[in-house]
Design a protein around this motif. Structure first.
Motif, mmCIF file in Angstrom:
data_model
loop_
_atom_site.group_PDB
_atom_site.id
_atom_site.type_symbol
_atom_site.label_atom_id
_atom_site.label_comp_id
_atom_site.label_asym_id
_atom_site.label_seq_id
_atom_site.Cartn_x
_atom_site.Cartn_y
_atom_site.Cartn_z
ATOM 1 N N TYR A 133 27.544 -38.706 -14.780
ATOM 2 C CA TYR A 133 28.224 -37.445 -14.521
ATOM 3 C C TYR A 133 28.198 -36.607 -15.785
ATOM 4 O O TYR A 133 28.501 -37.107 -16.867
ATOM 5 C CB TYR A 133 29.670 -37.718 -14.109
ATOM 6 N N THR A 134 27.845 -35.368 -15.649
ATOM 7 C CA THR A 134 27.881 -34.440 -16.774
ATOM 8 C C THR A 134 28.867 -33.342 -16.429
ATOM 9 O O THR A 134 28.715 -32.646 -15.428
ATOM 10 C CB THR A 134 26.497 -33.830 -17.030
ATOM 11 N N TYR A 135 29.901 -33.225 -17.220
ATOM 12 C CA TYR A 135 31.012 -32.375 -16.849
ATOM 13 C C TYR A 135 30.914 -30.974 -17.414
ATOM 14 O O TYR A 135 31.927 -30.313 -17.613
ATOM 15 C CB TYR A 135 32.336 -33.017 -17.252
ATOM 16 N N ASN A 136 29.695 -30.508 -17.645
ATOM 17 C CA ASN A 136 29.523 -29.165 -18.170
ATOM 18 C C ASN A 136 30.163 -28.154 -17.229
ATOM 19 O O ASN A 136 29.896 -28.149 -16.031
ATOM 20 C CB ASN A 136 28.032 -28.875 -18.328
ATOM 21 N N SER A 155 30.855 -33.407 -26.065
ATOM 22 C CA SER A 155 29.896 -33.250 -24.980
ATOM 23 C C SER A 155 28.671 -34.124 -25.162
ATOM 24 O O SER A 155 28.111 -34.633 -24.190
ATOM 25 C CB SER A 155 29.476 -31.780 -24.884
ATOM 26 N N ASN A 166 29.558 -37.330 -23.813
ATOM 27 C CA ASN A 166 30.206 -37.319 -22.480
ATOM 28 C C ASN A 166 31.556 -38.032 -22.533
ATOM 29 O O ASN A 166 31.890 -38.850 -21.669
ATOM 30 C CB ASN A 166 29.310 -37.977 -21.433
#
Length: 125
Positions: free
Chosen positions: A27-30, A74, A77
């Motif tokens: 999951y990349t929460y950008n 970031s 993550n």
């Protein structure tokens, strides 16, 4: 498969500090929300802090303002919760949550798609 893994919980005396970490995979929460919740024994889960990744907006419950700081890395993550001046009433299982549903409130447990397994924080007086 999305996984959120919390770490950093433990026991501390009142006035002490702890830093919780939440590492995400799959999951990349950008430009999404990541949040910390807590649930004391026998009580409902409550929102503690949230960060809107990409905009770096931060939100805190009144009970922790000035004592807790949410931050992110970031590249890793990972989201952190720095907890200072801990009080016995901060004792709870702390959960990491990710991906706020559209229109959801950051403090609502029903508004997140993904959850970690929780980590215990115990503050003694």
């Amino acid at each position: 498969q999305v996984q959120l893994v919390e770490s950093g919980g433990g026991s501390v005396q009142a006035g002490g500090s702890l830093t919780l970490s939440c590492a995400s995979s799959g999951y990349t929460y950008n430009r999404d929300f990541m949040a910390w919740f807590r649930q004391p024994t026998g009580k409902e889960r409550e929102g503690v802090a949230a960060i809107w990744s990409g905009y770096n907006n931060r939100y805190y419950a009144d009970s922790v303002k000035g004592r807790f700081t949410i931050s992110q890395d970031s590249a890793k993550n990972t989201v952190y919760l720095q907890m200072n001046s801990l009080k016995p009433e901060d004792t709870a299982v702390y959960y990491c949550a990710a991906s706020l549903v559209s229109g959801g409130a950051w403090w609502s447990p029903d508004a997140y798609a993904y959850w970690g397994q929780g980590t215990q924080v115990t503050v003694s007086s």
